[in-house]
Design a protein around this motif. Structure first.
Motif, PDB file in Angstrom:
ATOM      1  N   GLY A  64      45.103  58.441  35.771  1.00 33.37           N
ATOM      2  CA  GLY A  64      44.233  57.336  36.167  1.00 33.37           C
ATOM      3  C   GLY A  64      43.975  56.282  35.117  1.00 33.37           C
ATOM      4  N   LYS A  93      48.898  54.420  33.238  1.00 33.07           N
ATOM      5  CA  LYS A  93      50.263  54.564  32.701  1.00 33.07           C
ATOM      6  C   LYS A  93      51.297  53.915  33.623  1.00 33.07           C
ATOM      7  N   SER A 148      50.780  51.762  35.909  1.00 32.97           N
ATOM      8  CA  SER A 148      50.498  50.324  36.028  1.00 32.97           C
ATOM      9  C   SER A 148      51.055  49.547  34.842  1.00 32.97           C
ATOM     10  N   ASN A 160      49.257  46.559  41.104  1.00 35.68           N
ATOM     11  CA  ASN A 160      48.657  46.948  42.378  1.00 35.68           C
ATOM     12  C   ASN A 160      47.255  47.464  42.145  1.00 35.68           C
ATOM     13  N   ASP A 203      40.342  44.512  30.666  1.00 37.12           N
ATOM     14  CA  ASP A 203      39.716  43.500  31.540  1.00 37.12           C
ATOM     15  C   ASP A 203      38.423  43.998  32.154  1.00 37.12           C
TER      16      ASP A 203
END
Ligand code: GDP
Ligand code: MG
Length: 170
Positions: A16, A19, A21, A32, A121
């Motif tokens: 989660g 990785k 991404s 995504n 972010d």
């Protein structure tokens, strides 16, 4: 004379943390929001040019096995590079990342290791790990360090570029 080099790079870190991404952002320039398993394959490649040398990254992503903490050493054995990822909003994931790093360093002293504090972010008031904590641990162990965002793309190319530059001259 054109040179080329293939680099196996493994992604490690708690489930989660982003990785898949990071790999998807780097290789396809995509993100995504609700992404899970859209990569399908746990293997992506990308070739870049570093000082006239074609560096082909073979990026090994896990297909969720990290949930069971059962990643066998065969996953990272022989890999000259690893990106160990944590989520800057999660101290747990940072602690897990530090354990991965220590395990890798016990196996090999040659490996180029990046410590990536992802989801930068989202930091703000959600931040659970300061940038200094990440940087200090990285400095102590000779790692490349960056805070990243697979969502915005911040520093994602940079971490792979740094690995390529370090390994291009070997
Ligand atoms: P993995 O289990 O480590 O492969 O993590 P994933 O890549 O599947 O990401 C888990 C979740 O976090 C997904 O919903 C992603 O969209 C989200 N995510 C990943 N990276 C970032 C990021 O940099 N910023 C934000 N805001 N979300 C992210
Ligand atoms: Mg994944």
């Amino acid at each position: 004379v054109s040179r080329s080099k293939q680099i196996k790079l493994v992604l490690l870190g708690e489930s989660g943390v982003g990785k898949s991404s990071i790999a998807l952002r780097y290789v396809r320039g995509e993100f995504n929001e609700h992404g899970e398993a859209t990569i399908g394959a746990a293997f992506l490649t990308k070739t870049i040019n570093v000082n006239g040398c074609a560096i082909k990254f073979d990026i090994w992503d896990t297909a969720g096995q990290e949930r069971y903490h059962s990643l066998a050493p065969m996953y990272y054995r022989g890999a000259p590079a690893a990106v160990v990822v944590y989520d800057v909003c999660s101290m747990n994931s940072f602690n897990r990342a530090t354990l991965w790093v220590k395990e890798l360093l016990q196996q090999t002293s040659q490996m180029v290791i990046v410590l990536a504090g992802n989801k930068a972010d989202m930091a703000g008031e959600n931040r659970g790990v300061t940038k200094e904590e990440g940087k200090d641990f990285a400095d102590e162990h000779g790692l490349i360090f960056a805070e990243t965002s697979a969502k915005t793309g911040m520093n994602v190319e940079d971490i792979f570029q740094s690995v390529a530059v370090k390994l291009a001259s070997d």
